[in-house]
Design a protein around this motif. Structure first.
Motif, short mmCIF file in Angstrom:
data_model
loop_
_atom_site.label_atom_id
_atom_site.label_comp_id
_atom_site.label_asym_id
_atom_site.label_seq_id
_atom_site.Cartn_x
_atom_site.Cartn_y
_atom_site.Cartn_z
N ARG A 50 0.81 -1.21 0.00
CA ARG A 50 0.00 0.00 0.00
C ARG A 50 0.84 1.26 0.00
O ARG A 50 0.40 2.30 0.50
CB ARG A 50 -0.93 -0.01 1.22
CG ARG A 50 -1.96 -1.11 1.13
CD ARG A 50 -2.79 -1.19 2.40
NE ARG A 50 -3.25 -2.55 2.64
CZ ARG A 50 -4.20 -3.16 1.93
NH1 ARG A 50 -4.77 -2.55 0.93
NH2 ARG A 50 -4.55 -4.39 2.22
N GLY A 51 2.04 1.16 -0.55
CA GLY A 51 2.85 2.37 -0.68
C GLY A 51 3.78 2.61 0.49
O GLY A 51 3.85 1.82 1.45
N LYS A 52 4.51 3.68 0.40
CA LYS A 52 5.54 4.00 1.39
C LYS A 52 4.94 4.54 2.68
O LYS A 52 4.07 5.40 2.65
CB LYS A 52 6.49 5.04 0.78
CG LYS A 52 7.78 5.25 1.53
CD LYS A 52 8.69 6.18 0.73
CE LYS A 52 10.03 6.40 1.40
NZ LYS A 52 10.91 7.25 0.56
N THR A 53 5.40 4.02 3.80
CA THR A 53 4.99 4.53 5.11
C THR A 53 6.24 4.72 5.96
O THR A 53 7.35 4.38 5.54
CB THR A 53 4.04 3.54 5.83
OG1 THR A 53 4.76 2.35 6.10
CG2 THR A 53 2.82 3.23 4.99
N LYS A 54 6.05 5.23 7.15
CA LYS A 54 7.19 5.45 8.03
C LYS A 54 7.90 4.13 8.33
O LYS A 54 9.13 4.05 8.33
CB LYS A 54 6.73 6.10 9.34
CG LYS A 54 7.87 6.46 10.26
CD LYS A 54 7.34 7.18 11.51
CE LYS A 54 8.49 7.56 12.43
NZ LYS A 54 8.02 8.23 13.66
N ARG A 55 7.11 3.06 8.55
CA ARG A 55 7.70 1.78 8.91
C ARG A 55 8.49 1.17 7.76
O ARG A 55 9.62 0.71 7.95
CB ARG A 55 6.61 0.79 9.35
CG ARG A 55 7.16 -0.60 9.59
CD ARG A 55 6.13 -1.56 10.16
NE ARG A 55 5.06 -1.88 9.23
CZ ARG A 55 4.24 -2.90 9.36
NH1 ARG A 55 4.35 -3.68 10.41
NH2 ARG A 55 3.30 -3.13 8.50
N ASN A 56 7.92 1.15 6.55
CA ASN A 56 8.54 0.39 5.47
C ASN A 56 9.46 1.23 4.59
O ASN A 56 9.89 0.76 3.53
CB ASN A 56 7.46 -0.29 4.62
CG ASN A 56 6.60 0.72 3.86
OD1 ASN A 56 7.00 1.85 3.62
ND2 ASN A 56 5.41 0.31 3.50
N ALA A 57 9.78 2.43 5.00
CA ALA A 57 10.58 3.34 4.17
C ALA A 57 11.88 2.69 3.69
O ALA A 57 12.31 2.91 2.56
CB ALA A 57 10.88 4.62 4.94
N THR A 58 12.48 1.86 4.56
CA THR A 58 13.76 1.24 4.19
C THR A 58 13.62 0.35 2.96
O THR A 58 14.55 0.24 2.16
CB THR A 58 14.29 0.42 5.38
OG1 THR A 58 14.49 1.30 6.48
CG2 THR A 58 15.62 -0.25 5.03
N MET A 59 12.46 -0.27 2.79
CA MET A 59 12.24 -1.16 1.64
C MET A 59 12.34 -0.40 0.32
O MET A 59 12.62 -0.99 -0.73
CB MET A 59 10.86 -1.83 1.73
CG MET A 59 10.80 -3.02 2.66
SD MET A 59 9.18 -3.82 2.63
CE MET A 59 9.28 -4.78 1.11
N PHE A 60 12.06 0.91 0.37
CA PHE A 60 12.08 1.72 -0.85
C PHE A 60 13.47 2.28 -1.13
O PHE A 60 13.68 2.94 -2.14
CB PHE A 60 11.08 2.88 -0.73
CG PHE A 60 9.64 2.44 -0.82
CD1 PHE A 60 8.94 2.55 -2.01
CD2 PHE A 60 9.00 1.90 0.29
CE1 PHE A 60 7.61 2.14 -2.10
CE2 PHE A 60 7.67 1.48 0.21
CZ PHE A 60 6.98 1.60 -0.99
#
Length: 204
Positions: A50-60
């Motif tokens: 579901r897009g970039k969030t604070k938690r998954n930012a590293t994945m991007f």
DNA sequence: CGAAGGATTTTCT
DNA sequence: GAAAATCCTTCGT
């Protein structure tokens, strides 16, 4: 050996390359025996779906970095970020064999009954290594947690991903990879789950 | 050995 | 407010 160009490929291609690789944190090293690939846009089971969030930012971000996340109120899991910057795919490290620092790992995981249970399961592996939530985003080439691809050459098996509920768990994709016959591979969810229909008693 | 339920908090709807 | 990329304990066979 650490080759970032290998990790610029999609997680589905990187996953089998990580089998047999060495993951090190401090005085503890683990030989990776089981992984799962997580994609981006086409994968409802992925944090990046579901897009970039604070938690998954590293994945991007840049490939070859560590993505750690907190889940189930008490556990930390570790991923290797794949794909070029801007494309969010990653490989979850599900299990491994502790090959260095066994006494330290045993101290951190007192419930482990044998060496195979020290790092069998994503949260257990993180505990044995001493990886912290704060290690999120670290460069696996130069950070506190390091990845060594030198011996990452093993025959591998491939099957449905496990532990993913919700939309991503309703369909079995062969996105899980493991070293066949290795005692440290999670036993509780097999490549082909039994998944028998519940036995109902008509008399109640 | 397998199934089932509890723990516990972050994240997003 | 509900779900979650899990682990541990207990209970049943």
């Amino acid at each position: 050996m650490f080759d970032r160009t290998l990790l610029e490929r999609p997680s589905l291609e990187v996953a089998p390359l990580l089998l047999g690789a060495l993951l090190t944190c401090g005085d503890v090293s683990v030989r990776i025996t089981e992984v799962e690939a997580y994609l981006g846009a086409d994968d409802p089971g992925s944090h990046s779906f579901r897009g970039k969030t604070k938690r998954n930012a590293t994945m991007f971000g840049e490939p070859g970095h560590l993505y750690t996340y907190f889940t189930y109120g008490m556990h930390v899991c570790a991923n290797v970020v794949c794909s070029p910057s801007g494309v969010a795919t990653a490989v979850l490290i599900r299990a491994g064999e502790v090959v260095r620092g066994i006494p330290i790992a045993e101290e951190r995981r007192p419930t482990a009954k044998n060496f195979a249970e020290l790092a069998r399961g994503p949260a257990r592996l993180v505990t044995s290594l001493g990886i912290l939530l704060a290690d999120d985003g670290d460069d696996l080439a130069s950070g506190r947690v390091r990845l060594d691809l030198a011996d990452a050459v093993s025959p591998f098996a491939q099957g449905p991903r496990t532990g993913v509920s919700g939309a991503g768990g309703t369909v079995d994709f062969p996105w899980r990879f493991w070293i066949p016959g290795d005692p440290t591979v999670s036993p509780y969810k097999r490549s082909v789950p039994k998944k028998r229909a519940p036995i109902l008693d008509p008399l109640g």
